[in-house]
Design an enzyme around this catalytic site. Sequence first.
Site, PDB file in Angstrom:
ATOM      1  CB  SER A  83       1.465  -2.172  -3.539  1.00 10.82           C
ATOM      2  OG  SER A  83       0.133  -2.646  -3.703  1.00 10.82           O
ATOM      3  CG  ASP A  84       0.177   2.857  -7.969  1.00  8.60           C
ATOM      4  OD1 ASP A  84      -1.070   2.846  -7.862  1.00  8.60           O
ATOM      5  OD2 ASP A  84       0.779   3.735  -8.591  1.00  8.60           O
ATOM      6  CB  CYS A  85      -4.118  -0.113  -7.902  1.00  4.18           C
ATOM      7  SG  CYS A  85      -4.853   0.817  -6.537  1.00  4.18           S
TER       8      CYS A  85
END
Length: 771
Positions: free
Chosen positions: A292-294
Amino acid sequence: MSLLLPTALILFLVSLSNALRPPFSCDESDARTKSFPFCNTSWPISTRVRDLASRLTLDEKIKLTGSSSAAIPRLNIPAYEWWSESIHGVSPHGMGFDLVGSIRSTTQFPQVILTAATFDPHLWYRIAQATGDEARAIFNRGEAKGMTFMAPTINLFRDPRWGRGQETPGEDPLVAAKYGVAYVRGIQGDSFEGGRLEKEGILKASACCKHFTAYDLESWNHTTRYRFDAKVSKQDMAEMYQPPLEACVKQGKASSIMCSYNRVNGVQTCADRNLLYEIPRRHWGFHGYVISDCDSVHSMFDGERYKEPEDAVAAALKAGIDVNCGIFFLNYLKSAIAKKKVSEMDVDRAVHNVLSMRMRLGLFNGDTSKLEYGDINGSRVCSKDHQDLALEAARSGIVLLKNELGLLPLSKEDTKLLAVIGPNANNPLNYLGNYEGPPCRKISLLQALQTCGGGITLKHHQGCNAVNCSTAFIDEAVEIAQQADYVVLVMGLDLIQEGEFIDRVELGLPGYQEKLVTAVADAARRPVVLVLVCGGPVDVSFAKENPKIASILWAGYPGQAGDLAIAQTLFGHNNPGGRLPVTWYPKELSKVAMTDMRMRPDPSTGYPGRTYRFYTGPTVYEFGYGLSYTNYYYEFIAVTLDNLYLQAQSPQNALLNSSRWVSVSQLGKGYCKKIKFSAYVRVTNHGDMAGKHPVLLFVKSGGPSMYPRKRLIGFESLTLRAGQSEDIEFVVNPCEHFSYADEQGKKVIEQGTLHLVVGDDRGAYPIRIVN
C-alpha cells in the site's frame, strides 16, 4: 582491571562488525540455521517459504506484514524495512536508507521528467543500473535496512498542475511504459532486453510499479488525494491509464506494485481486488508483493464505509495487499481475525509473498557478501562513471524552446561581463527535485558558468526574495542588466510551488517573475536568455512572443550535474537535443477542473481534452517539441506496407464489410504478428555541430474518427556528427499501433487512412486500412 579493556574492546569490535552487516538469515556460522530446511538453497523458493511459514506463530506472521518488519530472533530472522526511495537516485526519504553512516551522499540524477525528455531507453536503463549498484553497495556495508524500492512512478502527467508530475516520464503512455520497463530491468539486475532474471533468480533490488491507478492529484480546490474519486471510462482506462502499469509488470517483470490513495469509480484502489489481484496476477503474470502507499490503508478508515479500523484492514488484505506501509496491519490485523473479518489463510498468502521477495533478494541465503551482487562495494557510490552519467543525462534532457537570431550558444569572445539574474541562479539544491538525496557534488550555476566561460566576469542578482517572487528587486536587477554584454535569467519553480501534497493553482510563473523578466529584457543591451528550472510546464507565452527574449531553455530539475549541464549548453559545449515529454498549456487551462479525468474532448461543454493525443485547444509548446543548435532532416526511404487488408482469424469470425471497425481480438494473435511491417527513416544532420537527437514516429488520423488525433508509436535517440546521416528502422505492429480502445475498452482498428509522421506533416506517409 587490565583485562577489562581488551574485553571491552573486543565486544565493541564485535558490536561494530554486527552493525555493519546487512540483514540476512541462514548464517552458516550459526549452528541453529543448519537445522532449518528453509535455509537449504537447493530447494525451490516456494518450498522454502512454506517450511518457514509453517514455523511462524500468528503474531510473528503479522509482524512480517508491516513496512517496518520486526525481527524474529528464534528463527534468526532480522528486522527488515520495505520502504526505500530511489526515483532518481538513492534517497533517505524512505525508512530503509538514512545515509548517516560512512556513505552520506549518492549520485542524484535528473528528476524523471527531464530524463524522459531524452527519449532514450538505454540511458534510462543505465541510470537505473547505477542506482541499483549504489543501493546494493550501501546495503552490503550494513548501512541500509532493505532493498525494496518504491519506484518508478509511471502515472501519466495528465494535468500540468499536478505537483508530482515531475516524478513521471510525462503524458504519453508509450513513453511511460518504456521508461518503466527500462527502470525496472536496470535496478533489478535484468538485461536491457529482459529475460536474464528468469534464469538466474536473485534480484539486485526490487522495483515497484506505482501507483495503481489513475492517480494524479494531491490537493486541488478542497479535494485531496485521500478522498478523491477518479471517474474514469473503460476507454480511457484501457488506452491511457493502465498501459504503462501493464508494461511495467509484463515486460519489465517488476517484483512489486503499489495501490494509490484515491478511489476509482467509487472503489478505493487499496481495496480493489480486481485491480490488485485479478488483473496483475491472472492476466499480466505478476509474481511479487503488493504494497500500500504509506498510510493509505489508514486513510481508508472513515467511520462510514469502513466503520471499524478492522474493516479497512480486512478490505485491503482481501484485495491482495501483502505489505501495509504504516502500522495499520500491525495494530488491527489480529483483532480483524478475532472478529472473523479475515482469516489466518489471508495472512498466510501475504506472508508467502513477502518471504518470497526477501528470498529472491538473497536474504535467506547466508552471508550476502558471498552471493551475486555481494562484491558491489562503496567505490560504486558517487563513482566517476555514475557522476558522468548524471551529467550526460542532464545534458541530453535540456530542451531548447526558442533561439531567435542564433543567440545561443553564447560567444566567449563577446562576453566580457555576464549578468545572471533570478531566484534559481545560485541554489543547486533547487535543481534536485523531490525525493532527492544528498548529492555527490554541489556547485552552483555561477561556478559552472565561470568554468565554462573561461575568463568572463559574472554579476549575479537574485531578482526576487524567493522563487515565489512575492517581492521583486526589479530596479537593482535592471541596473545590472544594463551593464552586461549578455543576460541570463534563471527562473521557474521549486518544491514549494510543486511537489507531493502541493498542486499548482495556475500555470504562469509565480509572483512577480514575469514582470521581472520583462523589465530586465527591455533594459538589456542585447536580447536575453531565459532558463526555466521546473518540473511542470509553465505558460511563458509572454517570453515566446517577446523579441527581446531571444532564447529559452527548459532544464527541468536537472540533478547534481544540472548547473554544469546548463552552463555547457549556454556556451556551446553541449548541443541541446531534448524534447518535451508533456504539453505546455496556456494559463486558461487552469479554469478546467483538475478532477475531470476524461481524456477525449467534449465540444458540447467546451472541455478541451487532455494530452497531445486528444487536446484541441491552443498550446504554448507541443509535446515532442525541441530545437537544436543544428538542423536535422528526415525522409522515409522505405515503408514495406501501403495498404493494410484486415482478415478474420477464421470463417466463424468473418469480418462484416459493412462494419467501419473490427476488433483486434477478432483478427487473432497469429495474424497480428504476420502483418508487422517496417518504416525506414533517414535522419541527416545538416548543421555544422554534432548533436544527440531523439527521432519520434507518430501516426495521425486521416479524418474524423475515434482515433487519437496523433499518437506516438516509436522513438529512438541517435548521435550524429555534422553532415552525417543514419537510417532508423521502426517496426510497426498495426494491431498495437493502429488500434484504439472503444467505449468498452476493447481494442479495435478502424477503416480509413492513417499517416506515419516523423518531423512535420510534410513528409507524412499514408497507410490505407481496408477489409
